[in-house]
Scaffold this motif. Sequence first.
Motif, PDB file in Angstrom:
ATOM      1  N   TRP A 105       0.731  -1.253   0.013  1.00  0.00           N
ATOM      2  CA  TRP A 105      -0.080  -0.090   0.042  1.00  0.00           C
ATOM      3  C   TRP A 105       0.957   1.329  -0.076  1.00  0.00           C
ATOM      4  N   ARG A 106       2.041   1.348   0.696  1.00  0.00           N
ATOM      5  CA  ARG A 106       2.681   2.598   1.000  1.00  0.00           C
ATOM      6  C   ARG A 106       3.519   2.800  -0.501  1.00  0.00           C
ATOM      7  N   LYS A 107       3.918   1.693  -1.107  1.00  0.00           N
ATOM      8  CA  LYS A 107       4.909   1.796  -2.085  1.00  0.00           C
ATOM      9  C   LYS A 107       4.020   2.020  -3.608  1.00  0.00           C
TER      10      LYS A 107
ATOM     11  N   SER B 117       0.763   3.194  -3.784  1.00  0.00           N
ATOM     12  CA  SER B 117      -0.542   3.840  -3.488  1.00  0.00           C
ATOM     13  C   SER B 117      -1.361   4.379  -4.712  1.00  0.00           C
TER      14      SER B 117
END
Length: 382
Positions: free
Chosen positions: A30-32, A34
């Motif tokens: 999710w963070r990488k 998005s």
Amino acid sequence: MSASQTLGGQSRCGRALGPSLDKIVKNATWRKHSQLVSSCKSVLDKLESLTDSIIHSPLFGISPSDAEFVLHPILLALDSAYPKVVDPALECLVKLFSSGLIRGEIDNGSKNVIIFKIIESVCKVGGIGEEAVELSVLRVLLSAVRSPCVLIRGECLVHIVRTCYNVYLGGLNGTNQICAKSVLAQVMLLVFTRVEEDSMDVNVKTVSVSELLQFTDKNLNEGSSIHFCQNFVNEVMTASEGVPDDKLLLLPPSDILQNGSGGAGDDNDNVGEGDQKSELSDKKTNNEAETGGGGGEAGGSKIREDGFLLFRNLCKLSMKFSSQETPDDQILLRGKILSLELLKVIIGNGGPIWRTNERQVINKSILQCFELQPLYIYQCRP
């Protein structure tokens, strides 16, 4: 009805895209990723409102603007080079090509810009160092060339062949290298059967993997490799057999993929001299100057124009010699032998066109090929 059956809405493209986009969302970090996740969710929402319609588009039943929008997350997934999201993206592309849902002409400068970018990205992810991804890339590329609804031209066709060469020369295991060789041979049969008949809608025989290994590359066999690779090619070839012919009729007149009229212009006609594993080059030369004639020669068919271009590239590649710095270049030697084997496949399955004088380049290329046969036989001796 399960959620996987309803993902993507009611359109045929949606049913192919939906489950893959959902899998990408679940596998993404999710963070990488998005932006990728957000794009997938937006497309899933959009697909719910789309239905099939008869419209000229690179994606069957969907308007050109919507087609670019719904394919964008596939491009993002490929460009991420993250295997867990690359894999479902490649799986989705196999479905789209095999089902005839991607249509039209694909080349640099063509109207189908998004499809061209996707093919480029597919070729690129073949080098991320994952065995499963290598095989998936080969499956997508063969599915694309196999589709009677897609005419892959010029730089794009050369890029596909170069990618398969690179897997053959530097694949992560023997099975993948045999698969790459088998895919290349099948691509040659597809391209040159169409050259013979000057049509996209042709019956093409499936290559025999065991025959391809009759003289060379027996050392690559890892027990059941031949059986695996034969099934690999068979699955791709049979998956595209059910594509209805009427999809070809949905193309606009300028994009009809049968007896297409080829214009004069620049084509890829050089063999690369850079990366040792990159056996075919992106460099362009003027095809008219090379052959002494314009694009209208030999009937001006786009199908035949690209076939002649590919044949000349293979002949040139088979004539490359090692440099003084690397006189014993085994990668170069393997590439030369493979080129001769592919030329043998083409000529061995050739028809009447190889016995005509439609293009002077054919006679020159065949002469070059036969002049090199003693070298080929010598190098292939056990």
